[in-house]
Write a protein that holds these residues in place. Structure first.
Motif, PDB file in Angstrom:
ATOM      1  N   LYS A 158       0.956  -1.031  -0.153  1.00  0.00           N
ATOM      2  CA  LYS A 158       0.316   0.129   0.470  1.00  0.00           C
ATOM      3  C   LYS A 158       1.063   1.219  -0.211  1.00  0.00           C
ATOM      4  CE  LYS A 158      -4.070  -1.987   0.360  1.00  0.00           C
ATOM      5  NZ  LYS A 158      -4.281  -2.496  -1.614  1.00  0.00           N
ATOM      6  N   ASN A 159       2.284   1.103   0.445  1.00  0.00           N
ATOM      7  CA  ASN A 159       2.944   2.502   0.563  1.00  0.00           C
ATOM      8  C   ASN A 159       3.213   2.598  -1.393  1.00  0.00           C
ATOM      9  OD1 ASN A 159       2.911   3.086   3.058  1.00  0.00           O
ATOM     10  ND2 ASN A 159       4.684   1.730   3.089  1.00  0.00           N
ATOM     11  N   LEU A 160       2.842   1.911  -1.946  1.00  0.00           N
ATOM     12  CA  LEU A 160       3.026   2.595  -3.322  1.00  0.00           C
ATOM     13  C   LEU A 160       2.309   2.386  -4.539  1.00  0.00           C
ATOM     14  CD1 LEU A 160       6.083  -0.663  -4.283  1.00  0.00           C
ATOM     15  CD2 LEU A 160       6.866   1.867  -3.497  1.00  0.00           C
ATOM     16  N   SER A 161       0.740   2.282  -3.812  1.00  0.00           N
ATOM     17  CA  SER A 161      -0.397   2.703  -4.525  1.00  0.00           C
ATOM     18  C   SER A 161      -1.172   3.887  -4.148  1.00  0.00           C
ATOM     19  CB  SER A 161      -0.995   1.242  -4.270  1.00  0.00           C
ATOM     20  OG  SER A 161      -1.642   1.019  -3.344  1.00  0.00           O
ATOM     21  N   ILE A 162      -1.872   4.165  -5.126  1.00  0.00           N
ATOM     22  CA  ILE A 162      -2.129   5.314  -4.944  1.00  0.00           C
ATOM     23  C   ILE A 162      -3.846   5.568  -4.189  1.00  0.00           C
ATOM     24  CG2 ILE A 162      -2.745   8.042  -5.715  1.00  0.00           C
ATOM     25  CD1 ILE A 162      -0.312   7.255  -7.458  1.00  0.00           C
ATOM     26  N   THR A 163      -4.161   6.317  -3.476  1.00  0.00           N
ATOM     27  CA  THR A 163      -5.313   5.806  -2.329  1.00  0.00           C
ATOM     28  C   THR A 163      -5.959   7.420  -1.910  1.00  0.00           C
ATOM     29  OG1 THR A 163      -4.513   3.690  -1.878  1.00  0.00           O
ATOM     30  CG2 THR A 163      -7.031   4.511  -1.248  1.00  0.00           C
ATOM     31  N   TRP A 164      -6.622   7.740  -2.894  1.00  0.00           N
ATOM     32  CA  TRP A 164      -6.450   9.618  -2.300  1.00  0.00           C
ATOM     33  C   TRP A 164      -7.591   9.255  -1.150  1.00  0.00           C
ATOM     34  CZ3 TRP A 164      -8.341  13.641  -6.914  1.00  0.00           C
ATOM     35  CH2 TRP A 164      -7.285  13.507  -7.808  1.00  0.00           C
ATOM     36  N   LEU A 165      -8.752   8.318  -1.459  1.00  0.00           N
ATOM     37  CA  LEU A 165      -8.981   7.959   0.442  1.00  0.00           C
ATOM     38  C   LEU A 165      -9.183   6.904   0.306  1.00  0.00           C
ATOM     39  CD1 LEU A 165     -11.419   9.005   2.486  1.00  0.00           C
ATOM     40  CD2 LEU A 165     -12.916   7.738   1.021  1.00  0.00           C
ATOM     41  N   VAL A 211     -13.258  -2.571  17.073  1.00  0.00           N
ATOM     42  CA  VAL A 211     -12.559  -2.042  15.984  1.00  0.00           C
ATOM     43  C   VAL A 211     -12.979  -1.149  15.042  1.00  0.00           C
ATOM     44  CG1 VAL A 211     -10.938  -3.832  14.763  1.00  0.00           C
ATOM     45  CG2 VAL A 211     -13.894  -3.171  14.009  1.00  0.00           C
ATOM     46  N   CYS A 212     -12.504   0.214  14.842  1.00  0.00           N
ATOM     47  CA  CYS A 212     -13.118   1.558  14.321  1.00  0.00           C
ATOM     48  C   CYS A 212     -12.274   1.401  12.999  1.00  0.00           C
ATOM     49  CB  CYS A 212     -13.107   2.805  15.129  1.00  0.00           C
ATOM     50  SG  CYS A 212     -13.434   4.313  14.652  1.00  0.00           S
ATOM     51  N   TYR A 213     -12.977   1.808  11.604  1.00  0.00           N
ATOM     52  CA  TYR A 213     -12.601   2.165  10.333  1.00  0.00           C
ATOM     53  C   TYR A 213     -12.380   3.526  10.207  1.00  0.00           C
ATOM     54  CZ  TYR A 213     -13.140  -3.516   9.833  1.00  0.00           C
ATOM     55  OH  TYR A 213     -12.554  -3.878   9.353  1.00  0.00           O
ATOM     56  N   LEU A 214     -11.677   3.717   9.720  1.00  0.00           N
ATOM     57  CA  LEU A 214     -11.338   5.577   9.795  1.00  0.00           C
ATOM     58  C   LEU A 214     -10.768   5.810   8.465  1.00  0.00           C
ATOM     59  CD1 LEU A 214      -9.845   8.446  12.368  1.00  0.00           C
ATOM     60  CD2 LEU A 214      -8.836   8.202   9.895  1.00  0.00           C
ATOM     61  N   PRO A 215     -12.187   6.392   7.480  1.00  0.00           N
ATOM     62  CA  PRO A 215     -11.527   6.760   6.024  1.00  0.00           C
ATOM     63  C   PRO A 215     -11.294   8.498   5.873  1.00  0.00           C
ATOM     64  CG  PRO A 215     -14.005   6.493   6.438  1.00  0.00           C
ATOM     65  CD  PRO A 215     -13.608   7.053   8.077  1.00  0.00           C
ATOM     66  N   ARG A 216     -10.198   8.812   5.386  1.00  0.00           N
ATOM     67  CA  ARG A 216      -9.473   9.736   5.740  1.00  0.00           C
ATOM     68  C   ARG A 216      -8.634   9.631   4.151  1.00  0.00           C
ATOM     69  NH1 ARG A 216      -3.811   8.828   4.615  1.00  0.00           N
ATOM     70  NH2 ARG A 216      -5.291   8.789   1.958  1.00  0.00           N
ATOM     71  N   PRO A 217      -9.619  10.977   4.128  1.00  0.00           N
ATOM     72  CA  PRO A 217      -9.190  12.144   2.792  1.00  0.00           C
ATOM     73  C   PRO A 217      -8.198  12.621   2.981  1.00  0.00           C
ATOM     74  CG  PRO A 217     -11.254  12.292   3.849  1.00  0.00           C
ATOM     75  CD  PRO A 217     -10.872  11.742   4.779  1.00  0.00           C
TER      76      PRO A 217
END
Lengths: 416, 263, 53, 211
Positions: free
Chosen positions: B47-54, B70-76
């Motif tokens: 994942k450190n090489l791919s692109i995920t804006w959010l 657990v908690c999911y945290l979307p990060r834009p």
């Protein structure tokens, strides 16, 4: 064969030895050039950098060679502005070492950017608030100054000097060299500092961030100071290595000792400032961001308190103490040890200010980011060393770099 | 030429994400990738090489069953305002490729200006900035599905979430055509907001009393990521769980209860 | 870098920064111009022959 | 000294001649050869007569109109032309090509757009024409009066239309439509006080004209 080019009254190794040396080091150089071309053609995916490590080995190498190249500006400052005239016996070499360091730094920067063809944007579309802009401008200008300081040395080659215009040019350039040296010192103060500012202004990266005055974080001043302290150590170290390789004495002890003494005091004052800075950062700056100092030195496979010990105690206090004591700098072994330690110390400092800044997790639900360079990164980082060795070899062979060499190594008159 | 331009109050677009509602389904990530022509690789394991804006992060409270949570945290992109637009990334860009607009509060990234020095990535503590390590390659035929509203990036430049700014541009066309002064709240919404099946994401103008985000950001359980670093982000999170709020920032041991700062 | 570029603003930070830059560049440029011109004049006047000062 | 001087006089003429030749050569290179190398030309599919259409329909908006969502239609699609051009009108060869090759086959005409901006640029016609009240001519020039379509020139390296950089190699302009670079947009925006809202430059923010 090449005797006509060799400076008068100086002995040089046979040509075959010289060519062999160039060939061996040249092979390493070609390896680096190959890696460099790979990076340019295929892009930065050739490296092991990633989205967490936008800066990595190259930026460290960049900061490190610039710090080590600081010997050029500082000895120039001492000779031309403070008036330490003895340093004229070392200044030529300091300039060449500086030239190598800075040209290497520019080369590394040219490989390090994602779109090398757009590199000129940093000048044309400059954002003056960015430390990197300041770095780029001052670096390029100072490289121009170093080139100007290097040119008269080249013109002193026996054959070139025969051309009247070049002889005059060399003479005239020497004549106003103090002006260039002063400009160089001015530029160096800013770019060494802005390199320190690169990490220091990152206010959302608690490991690197430092408070400061106006727009300059404390690291700005610490970097300039440490480059002025450790750069001359590197100049001394390379001079000593050159003396070992060429098997002759090139610079008198009193010159080396003078520079070592100044370096020692610079290093001592620097390291005191560095300790105060580290302490203030550990007890005030970091806790304000919710970090304890140990958050930065634990829970990871590499970065521990040892690195702080290596940088400050072994690479700072110890060499400073050796260099400020007359016995320490007179003794060849301890002098050498001190210069090596100082060089290691400043390199570790630059490493920490680039890579550890990025390794430290900032969001609490993240963990440390680790990285190991790819062979292409290693090869392109070794490239400047090979290039430097070749340039030094050529320069030493064909140019009268060390004014005291004929006196220290009288050549018996030979027939033919 | 008329000088009558759109003289409206400056907007400050922002988001409030309710973490108690987020199920971590990833619909927002998929919508974002499709909306913004985000390139992907065949192998995205690193994942450190791919692109995920959010990017959706998984947070855990570190406890064992039955107390595990657990908690999911979307990060834009947080579109940090910093101090007067002095966000961590904007001021460091040497070529002025990234900018902060006082009109919308959006941190822009201009791909044709960026030359890939990656200083902004070093500056951003949220890892919202991504580097194009490779040239984008789309599966056969997919390049025809790319959105013409978002420019496609090349190898060697940095990219990041733009709060779907092209949607603002498109929405404004209609506003002007109809001769209105203001954009309605529902006319400009990001792709992730609309894609979220749980309605966890709310998007709007943080300055506008009539927008939902204006009220939500003052929720007692609202917090922002790494607020104490001074980034002044425009993405708020809400969670009723204390441990989640505590993971929003770094705290020394024995530091007091986590309360949202006045903003 | 130049007053006609989009990024240029006439404010304090730009004037200080570019002031320093152009100051350094002019010294370098003027210094080198002086050296080269003086060397041309010296050479024409026949100075510096035979490698002696 | 006198011998040196005599030598100089002999060489002087040559040096001046050499300089003049070099100067001329570089001028030719810069003003004629380089533009030829840099720009390539393409012809439009067939000639389009703006003047004659203006006589018929009266205004730009008849063909270049705003859609209901505020977006601008740009160059008309075949569907609009078909209303008048179901059959060959007049006697020009271009009309014949248009009807026989495109209208009859329901093929869109692949017009080359002189004013096409690079992919990273966002341009809103509604902002300029509806909100700003600008005339088409201000940016597009007197294209409505043209009877022929000039060749489309594009930069071989970037692929951009030459209208962006402008005809002048030095990038000089007399009329607002002579050049369509970022600085031209910025200049007009600055003069008219449009959204000078950037934190970095205190001018227009990037996300006004970029996407």
């Amino acid at each position: 064969m090449d005797t006509a080019l060799i400076p008068e009254g100086r002995k040089r190794c046979p040509l075959w030895q010289f060519v062999l040396f160039i060939a061996v080091v040249g092979a390493v150089l070609l390896w680096g050039v190959y890696a460099m071309i790979l990076c340019w053609l295929k892009g930065l995916n050739q490296t092991n950098m990633n989205n967490a490590y936008g800066f990595a080995l190259w930026i460290w190498a960049d900061l490190a060679v610039i710090a080590l190249g600081g010997g050029a500006f500082f000895s120039g400052f001492l000779k031309y502005i403070i008036g330490k005239d003895e340093l004229k016996n070392l200044i030529n070499y300091a300039v060449i070492i500086g030239f190598i360091c800075y040209s290497s730094a520019l080369l590394i920067l040219a490989i390090d950017i994602g779109q090398p063809l757009r590199g000129w944007f940093i000048f044309w579309h400059a954002n003056v608030h960015s430390m990197l802009t300041e770095v780029a401008f001052c670096l390029s200008c100072y490289f121009a100054v170093l080139t100007i300081e290097f040119i008269p040395l080249i013109l002193e080659n026996r054959q070139i000097d025969k051309v009247r215009f070049f002889h005059n040019l060399s003479h005239n350039m020497h004549h106003i060299m103090a002006v260039f040296a002063a400009t160089g010192a001015f530029l160096s103060f800013f770019h060494q500092g802005s390199l320190g500012g690169v990490a220091g202004v990152l206010f959302a990266r608690p490991f690197g961030f430092r408070e400061g005055v106006l727009i300059w974080p404390w690291t700005f001043f610490l970097f300039t100071w440490s480059a002025a302290a450790c750069g001359p150590c590197f100049t001394i170290l390379i001079t000593k290595i050159t003396e070992k390789v060429t098997r002759k004495k090139l610079v008198k002890d009193n010159v080396i000792e003078l520079l070592a003494k100044i370096s020692g005091w610079m290093l001592l004052t620097y390291i005191v400032a560095k300790i105060i800075d580290t302490w203030y950062w550990a007890v005030v700056t970091a806790p304000e961001a919710g970090f304890t100092m140990m958050d930065f030195y634990s829970n990871n496979p590499l970065y521990g308190l040892w690195i702080l010990f290596l940088e400050i105690v072994l690479g700072g206090i110890v060499p400073a103490l050796i260099l400020i004591t007359p016995a320490g700098r007179k003794n060849k072994a301890t002098l050498l040890l001190a210069t090596v330690l100082a060089v290691i110390g400043v390199c570790v400092n630059r490493w920490v200010m680039v890579l550890q800044v990025l390794a430290v997790p900032v969001m609490p639900f993240e963990s440390w980011f680790m990285y190991a360079p790819s062979w292409q990164e290693v090869a392109t980082t070794i490239l400047p060393l090979a290039y430097g060795a070749i340039l030094i070899a050529i320069a030493h062979r064909y140019l009268p770099i060390f004014p005291q060499e004929p006196e220290l190594n009288p050549v018996e008159q030979q027939a033919g | 030429m008329k000088k009558a331009q759109e003289h409206t109050a400056p907007k400050k677009y922002g988001m409030v994400i309710d973490l108690d509602k987020c199920t971590g389904c990833g619909a927002c990530m998929a919508a974002c990738m499709a909306e913004n022509n985000v390139p992907f690789r065949e192998d995205e394991t690193d994942k450190n090489l791919s692109i995920t804006w959010l990017r959706v992060y998984k947070l855990t409270n570190g406890k064992k069953f039955p107390n595990a949570d657990v908690c999911y945290l979307p990060r834009p992109c947080m579109h940090c305002e910093g101090h007067h637009g002095h966000s961590p990334c904007v001021s460091v860009c040497p070529a002025t490729a990234t900018d902060y607009s006082y009109d919308t509060g959006i941190v822009s990234q201009i791909y044709t200006r960026c030359f890939g020095c990656r200083y902004c990535m070093a500056a951003c503590p949220y890892h919202v900035r991504y580097f194009n390590w490779w040239d984008p390659v789309w599966p056969e035929g997919m390049e025809k599905m790319l959105s013409p509203n978002v420019s496609v990036r090349t190898r060697g430049v940095v990219e990041k979430c733009s709060f779907c700014f092209h949607r603002y541009q498109i929405a404004m066309e209609k506003v002007r055509y109809e001769g209105r002064a203001e954009l309605a709240e529902d006319e400009y919404q990001t792709a992730c907001t609309q894609a979220c099946p749980a309605n966890a994401i709310t998007f709007g103008d943080l300055n506008n009393h009539d927008h939902a985000v204006y009220k939500l950001k003052t929720h007692p359980d609202a917090f922002r990521l790494l607020e104490r670093l001074g980034t002044n982000p425009k993405v708020y999170y809400i969670s009723s769980r204390e441990w989640v709020r505590r993971q929003g920032d770094n705290y020394l041991e024995n530091e007091g209860k986590v309360v949202a700062k006045a903003h | 870098m130049f007053p006609f570029s989009f990024e240029w603003i006439w404010d304090m930070s730009h004037m200080v920064f570019h002031g320093g830059l152009w100051y350094a560049l002019s010294i370098i440029g003027l210094g080198m111009t002086y050296c080269i011109l003086k060397s041309v004049v010296d050479t024409v006047q026949g100075k510096g022959g035979d490698g002696h000062h | 000294m006198s011998t040196v001087k005599a030598k100089d006089d002999g060489a002087g003429g040559f040096i001046i001649l050499f300089f003049i030749l070099g100067f001329v050569a570089s001028m030719i290179l810069g003003w004629i050869v380089f533009p030829k190398l840099l720009y390539s030309q393409k012809e439009q599919p067939f000639n389009f007569d703006h003047a004659i259409h203006m006589d018929m329909v009266g205004a730009c908006e008849s063909c270049h109109f705003f859609r209901d969502d505020g977006t601008f239609s740009g160059i008309p699609k075949l569907a609009q032309c078909i209303d008048c051009h179901q059959d060959v009108q007049g006697f020009t060869k271009d009309e014949e090509i248009f009807v026989n090759e495109y209208v009859r086959n329901y093929r869109e005409v692949p017009w080359l757009i002189y004013s096409e901006q690079p992919d990273c640029v966002y341009f809103s016609h509604s902002a300029h024409v509806l909100s700003g009240g600008m005339e088409c001519k201000t940016c597009h020039g007197p294209i409505a009066e043209t009877e022929t379509s000039r060749p489309y020139e594009y930069n071989r390296i970037t692929g951009y239309s030459r209208d962006i950089w402008g005809k002048s190699m030095l990038g000089l302009k007399k009329n607002p439509w002579d050049r369509m670079k970022m600085d031209d947009c910025a200049e007009c925006h600055r003069e008219n006080g449009v959204k000078q809202n950037s934190a970095q430059t205190h001018k227009g923010a990037c996300f006004v004209c970029h996407k």
